[in-house]
Design a protein around this motif. Structure first.
Motif, PDB file in Angstrom:
ATOM      1  N   GLU A  73     -35.125 -42.356  43.568  1.00  0.00           N
ATOM      2  CA  GLU A  73     -35.794 -41.080  43.332  1.00  0.00           C
ATOM      3  C   GLU A  73     -36.756 -41.187  42.164  1.00  0.00           C
ATOM      4  OE1 GLU A  73     -33.190 -37.783  43.362  1.00  0.00           O
ATOM      5  OE2 GLU A  73     -34.664 -36.431  42.506  1.00  0.00           O
ATOM      6  N   LYS A 127     -32.726 -41.368  35.072  1.00  0.00           N
ATOM      7  CA  LYS A 127     -32.126 -40.047  35.014  1.00  0.00           C
ATOM      8  C   LYS A 127     -32.400 -39.469  33.636  1.00  0.00           C
ATOM      9  CE  LYS A 127     -28.415 -41.249  38.162  1.00  0.00           C
ATOM     10  NZ  LYS A 127     -26.999 -41.531  38.314  1.00  0.00           N
ATOM     11  N   PRO A 128     -32.404 -38.163  33.423  1.00  0.00           N
ATOM     12  CA  PRO A 128     -32.233 -37.142  34.442  1.00  0.00           C
ATOM     13  C   PRO A 128     -33.465 -36.991  35.330  1.00  0.00           C
ATOM     14  CG  PRO A 128     -32.585 -36.169  32.278  1.00  0.00           C
ATOM     15  CD  PRO A 128     -32.432 -37.621  32.062  1.00  0.00           C
ATOM     16  N   PHE A 129     -33.226 -36.702  36.582  1.00  0.00           N
ATOM     17  CA  PHE A 129     -34.318 -36.531  37.539  1.00  0.00           C
ATOM     18  C   PHE A 129     -34.967 -35.170  37.345  1.00  0.00           C
ATOM     19  CE2 PHE A 129     -31.516 -39.307  40.359  1.00  0.00           C
ATOM     20  CZ  PHE A 129     -32.066 -40.462  39.838  1.00  0.00           C
ATOM     21  N   SER A 143     -36.273 -33.314  39.484  1.00  0.00           N
ATOM     22  CA  SER A 143     -36.166 -32.353  40.591  1.00  0.00           C
ATOM     23  C   SER A 143     -34.974 -31.417  40.448  1.00  0.00           C
ATOM     24  CB  SER A 143     -36.047 -33.111  41.900  1.00  0.00           C
ATOM     25  OG  SER A 143     -34.868 -33.880  41.877  1.00  0.00           O
ATOM     26  N   ARG A 144     -34.147 -31.604  39.431  1.00  0.00           N
ATOM     27  CA  ARG A 144     -32.923 -30.809  39.354  1.00  0.00           C
ATOM     28  C   ARG A 144     -33.109 -29.468  38.645  1.00  0.00           C
ATOM     29  NH1 ARG A 144     -32.067 -34.728  42.197  1.00  0.00           N
ATOM     30  NH2 ARG A 144     -30.140 -35.914  42.223  1.00  0.00           N
ATOM     31  N   HIS A 145     -34.098 -29.415  37.787  1.00  0.00           N
ATOM     32  CA  HIS A 145     -34.260 -28.225  36.958  1.00  0.00           C
ATOM     33  C   HIS A 145     -35.710 -28.156  36.512  1.00  0.00           C
ATOM     34  CE1 HIS A 145     -33.180 -25.221  33.937  1.00  0.00           C
ATOM     35  NE2 HIS A 145     -34.007 -25.845  33.141  1.00  0.00           N
TER      36      HIS A 145
END
Ligand code: SF4
Ligand code: SF4
Ligand code: SF4
Lengths: 214, 228, 582
Positions: free
Chosen positions: C156, C160-162, C164-166
């Motif tokens: 992806e 991390k953090p990606f 797309s999560r927030h």
């Protein structure tokens, strides 16, 4: 003598077998501390200690971690979560998904519109709750989550995740008490600060936003 | 296959001829009682979850209370496969083969996040994202690892499921139900023989964009989302 | 001319001229690939560096100051079992195209599996390696996955953090994102119908004298144990060549639980790796936590408060007890004492796990240590119960275990003299932990290179000289007793106070640099090699897993014994597949 070692070993097995009954008798009416539905094996239990799940359940320690839950305040109906996104940043499996809510003008407000946890990914590590600055996400104790279908039933949305604050207080009594104490202390400090400020009468050094929770 | 079964469970409640009703339900009852109270799991552990499975069999939780203490190392003698741990691509052919060797009726519990979907290791290049892509799974037990109680809860769920089956409907007395699942093959990556035509079509066909590798496509989706 | 003199001041110049090209600030030596063997032999024979602890491959693609001419690097950590103390670090650098260097198996045979792993994951070729084929993946796999430019199917983002999560995290399954919907990737132009499986060449023994008994004509057969076999402790496979009942060759085949821990670890942030280390050796999550925490603390230079140090020791030693109890239990399982000793071990284990669960929140996956402390404090009641366990119950139970097994004639007959591994072989094969100490080498990192606060406790390193399975059992029992001794002291002295220094941070900034930190895990030397480039994610994250390296000894120590002994040899090594395959 040949065979002595084997016999000695058999003695141990025999003792093990007997001890379960000895313990049972010694602790009449029940050695299962606190009755048969709340079980906890104390270190001085010698025999085999069996928990007859599902009729009996073990005492689950407070810090026990399972898939997290989200808290809301039943009194005001508000979520504790502010959609700050820290939990999404610490989650090692990246299984938390948050959509931040927007007001009519499209400005983001601190409230989650959607909140997902993919329970099929979550590794129950508890980091999300450890680092949530608002105490809004807590590990749940409810482990009875076996399902027949993973695609529908394992992606928990906000509805499935929300639990009232009372539930949290019930399963994490010490933690809750600590949180409450911390909150009270903070409120007190705030009041004191406000007071001293008023006494000094200078509005200039008041910083807006300083009072926000950290 | 899983879908077929669940339809049968639902249909199993309504036998067609009324006069057979009583007989069949009591036969069903006995048939299911016997099956569900003597599920023999296979002694088969993959990773961390397997240790919790052994704990379940040990003194504290005692799987014997469910008639399940006879863990069989041989798939031919067992009814229940507890996929306890991370399924890797390297191990997958063996698992499918073992599943094929189990005699019907057979059940599968996917224990732990890894077996369900790959769990914490889902992104891993050697990890299968869910054993249910290759063999039918009856019950999913989430957790990492699920505690012994959670596994027992899964077992109880499975028993519920078995109790709803009907001898007139179950698939294993029908023709064709014994067909083995094709065993996946380790090529440049794992592949399922059933999907060979699709793979052929897509790997051999010229791509619309030249450097249309996996990575860029993934990245594109991410960008799409953030734009949205 | 000045260059010449600079050369001369480099270490080992008189012994092997031109071998060391450069001495780095942190003391590690850059070695010329063609002089590596010469230097290695010299170091082993004259400088006492007899233990090659770990061999690590690193891909420096995109690292500051590196280019295609020195993209790859192989790092060797050498120790001396006689002197103890810190490592000598050798590094060999290689260019991007066709990275190649001589194999050191002829100098330190213990490098065998580790070099295979580097070949598998990095595609660095070791010339002269006796058996260079893939180890964790399968022959024919597409690419070398640990290279920085190799992307997995569910790739992806790099780290991390990606994003797309927030704050726009509409849930998307990885399946829906990836083009194949599965975690697979096929090279373009690949045709499954004409593809042919590559032929795997296992190494079969060629020595004809082995195992022939009398005039009876026998034929060699090859038997496969595993990967699904009740006595292989998980998904492990042995390829055993037999002559009659006698083993003439044994080759371990691992990788059935290769979960890409290191690749995922390099995508993770430092903190995210902590719960992942739990899943390495899943019986000893606390030790793994400690090893990792110590490594990162070394990099960031964090202090650990007193109470946290004590808590760490308590947890780690409890873990050692659990591990050894289970190891003995499973060994007995392999002997055919089906499940009784294991069940006894589990009884005690449950009590310790109860303590872990109360302190850390989970029975097995504790995730307890943090950088600069531990996650949670424990209550006085907890300590009291732990004291009871340690002072009263466990010593009694260990006595009982000994009564059950130590003199048992069947155990003695099956274990004595089986699986002989001489001290010299043990060191040469890089064996560590109880296995090494049962071969008469008194080497324990807690004494040889003390970490945490082990130097405060009074304990001994048990050592036995039988070099066989029986003594490996006895070493473990003796180590349980020593652990109990440490625990008794720690529980007596534990001070009140803080458990975390500084503020807990979730995004740790780590200064650039590298570290190798090792602890004496219950199974042997557990090392973490971390390279940091200053970002919140480790650039290279490698685990020197004791179970994996100890497996090198399985073949040599089984040859000549009966087929049933192969299983107890494996049991006596005590492997956990989560750590072996990572
Ligand atoms: S860290 Fe807490 S407040 Fe912030 S988004 Fe997560 S749950 Fe909500
Ligand atoms: S418990 Fe761990 S894995 Fe699960 S949601 Fe929280 S941070 Fe993520
Ligand atoms: S679900 Fe968790 S405990 Fe189970 S095998 Fe996977 S990583 Fe290990």
């Amino acid at each position: 003598m040949f065979g002595k070692g084997v016999l000695k070993g058999l003695g141990v097995t025999m003792k093990h077998w007997l001890y379960t009954y000895v313990d049972d008798i010694r602790k009449i009416p029940s050695r299962y501390a606190g009755g048969r539905d709340i079980l906890k094996q104390m270190p001085d239990e010698e025999g085999i200690f069996t928990i007859q799940y599902p009729e009996e359940k073990r005492v689950i320690p407070e810090r026990y971690r399972f898939t997290p839950m989200l808290l809301y305040d039943a009194a005001t109906g508000k979520d504790l979560c502010t959609a700050c996104g820290i939990c999404t940043k610490v989650c090692p499996t990246q299984c938390i998904w948050i959509v931040r809510d927007k007001d009519e003008k499209g400005k983001p407000i601190s409230r989650p519109a959607e909140f997902y946890i993919d329970a099929s990914l979550c590794m129950n590590c508890g980091l999300c709750s450890e680092f949530c600055p608002f105490g809004a996400i807590k590990p749940n104790h409810d482990f009875e989550r076996a399902v027949y279908d993973r695609h529908q039933d394992m992606i928990y949305d906000k509805q499935a995740l929300l639990v009232p604050l009372e539930y949290h207080a019930a399963i994490h009594p010490t933690e809750y008490a600590e949180e409450e104490a911390a909150k009270a202390a903070k409120a007190q400090a705030k009041a004191r600060r406000a007071q001293s400020r008023r006494r000094r009468g200078s509005a200039a050094d008041r910083k807006p936003g300083e009072d926000g929770a950290d | 296959m899983d879908e077929d079964r669940s339809i049968e469970y639902r249909q199993g409640q309504i036998p067609q001829e009324l006069q057979h009703n009583v007989v069949i339900t009591s036969v069903d009852y006995i048939y299911n009682l016997i099956r569900k109270t003597s599920l023999w799991p296979m002694m088969f552990g993959l990773a961390c979850c397997a240790i919790e499975m052994i704990c379940t069999a040990a003194g504290r939780y005692d799987l014997a209370r469910f008639g399940m203490e006879v863990m069989r190392p041989s798939p031919r003698q067992s009814d229940l496969m507890i996929v306890s741990g991370t399924v890797t691509k390297k191990m997958l052919p063996q698992i499918v083969r073992i599943y094929n060797q189990m005699a019907e009726p057979r059940y599968v519990i996917a224990m732990g996040a890894c077996a369900i979907s790959g769990g914490p290791f889902k992104d891993g290049y050697n990890v299968v994202s869910g054993i249910d892509k290759y063999i039918p799974v009856d019950v999913y037990v989430p957790g990492c690892p699920p505690t012994p109680e959670a596994l027992l809860h899964g077992v109880l769920k499975l028993r519920e499921k078995i109790a709803k089956q009907s001898i007139t409907q179950v698939s294993w007395y029908r023709k064709g139900s014994q067909d083995a699942i094709p065993v996946p093959v380790l090529g440049p990556d794992i592949f399922d023989p059933r999907r060979v035509p699709e793979i052929r079509k897509r790997t051999l066909a010229p791509r619309p964009d030249d450097d249309g590798s996996e990575a860029t496509e993934g990245a594109q989706t991410v960008e799409d989302q953030s734009e949205a | 001319m000045s260059e010449m003199s600079a050369q001369e001041t480099l270490p080992y110049h008189e012994a092997v001229p031109g071998a060391v090209l450069e001495r780095l600030e942190n003391g590690s030596l850059i070695v010329a690939a063609d002089k590596l063997l010469q230097l290695g032999t010299y170091l082993r024979d004259h400088e006492g560096y007899d233990l090659l602890s770990s061999v690590t491959g690193v891909d420096y693609l995109g690292y500051k100051g590196r280019d295609a001419s020195n993209r790859f690097e192989v790092v060797y950590h050498l120790y001396s079992t006689k002197r103890g103390g810190g490592p000598l670090v050798l590094k060999v650098r290689m260019p991007e195209s066709n990275p190649e260097l001589p194999s050191v198996v002829s100098v330190w045979p213990g490098a065998e599996l580790q070099e295979r792993e580097i070949w598998d994951l990095y595609g660095i070729r070791f010339t002269g390696h006796p058996n260079l084929r893939r180890i964790l993946l399968w022959e024919g796999f597409n690419g070398h996955p640990m290279r920085k430019d190799w992307h997995e199917a569910y790739y992806e983002e790099e780290h991390k953090p990606f994003r797309s999560r927030h704050p726009n995290g509409h849930h998307v399954l990885a399946e829906d994102r990836a083009p194949w919907h599965d975690n697979v990737f096929y090279p373009e132009g690949w045709d499954p119908e004409i593809w042919q499986e590559p032929i795997v060449q296992y190494r079969l023994p060629t020595d004809p004298s082995l195992g022939t008994t009398g005039d009876l004509p026998t034929e060699r057969i090859v038997v496969n144990f595993g990967p699904q076999h009740p006595s292989t402790h998980g998904v492990f496979r042995m390829i055993v060549t037999l002559e009659g009942e006698t083993i003439v060759g044994l080759e371990p085949e691992v990788g059935y639980l290769h979960r890409n821990h290191e690749k995922i670890g390099e995508r993770n942030t430092y903190l995210m790796n902590m719960p992942f280390t739990d899943r390495l050796d899943y019986l000893c999550s606390m030790s793994n936590n400690l090893g990792y925490a110590l490594a990162v603390e070394k990099l960031i230079g964090a202090e650990v408060p007193e109470r946290a140090e004590y808590l760490r020791i308590i947890m780690v030693e409890l873990t050692r007890i659990i591990n050894h109890l289970l190891a003995i239990g499973f060994l007995l399982n392999d002997l055919g004492a089906f499940f009784t000793p294991v069940l006894y071990a589990f009884e005690e284990r449950e009590l310790i796990l109860d303590l872990f669960e109360e302190a850390a929140g989970s029975r097995m996956m504790c995730n307890y240590m943090r950088f600069g402390g531990v996650a949670h404090d424990v209550s006085e009641d907890w300590l009291e119960r732990c004291r009871y366990l340690v002072n009263e119950r466990l010593p009694r139970r260990v006595d009982e275990l000994e009564r059950l097994l130590t003199e048992n004639e069947i155990v003695v007959a099956r274990c004595k003299g089986v699986g002989y591994l001489s001290p010299e072989d043990a060191i040469a094969l890089s064996v560590t932990g109880p296995l090494l100490r049962a071969s008469g080498v008194q080497y324990d990192i807690r004494k040889a290179e003390p970490y945490s606060i082990y130097d405060r406790f009074d304990f001994e390193i048990p050592v036995y000289h039988g070099c066989d399975v029986y003594d490996r059992y006895r070493v473990r029992v003796a180590e349980i007793r020593q652990s109990i001794r440490i625990l008794q002291q720690a529980l007596k002295d534990i001070p009140p106070g803080e458990i975390q220094s500084g503020k807990k941070q979730h995004l740790l900034r780590v200064p650039p640099g590298e570290v190798y930190s090792r602890i004496e895990a219950p199974k042997g030397e557990l090392g973490f090699y971390i390279v940091s480039d200053g970002s919140p994610n480790p650039f290279r994250y490698h685990i020197r897993a004791p179970s994996f390296v100890n497996l090198t000894a399985l073949g040599p120590m089984s040859v000549g014994y009966k087929v049933a002994d192969a299983i107890i040899n494996l049991g006596s090594i005590d492997i956990v597949l989560g750590e072996t395959d990572r």
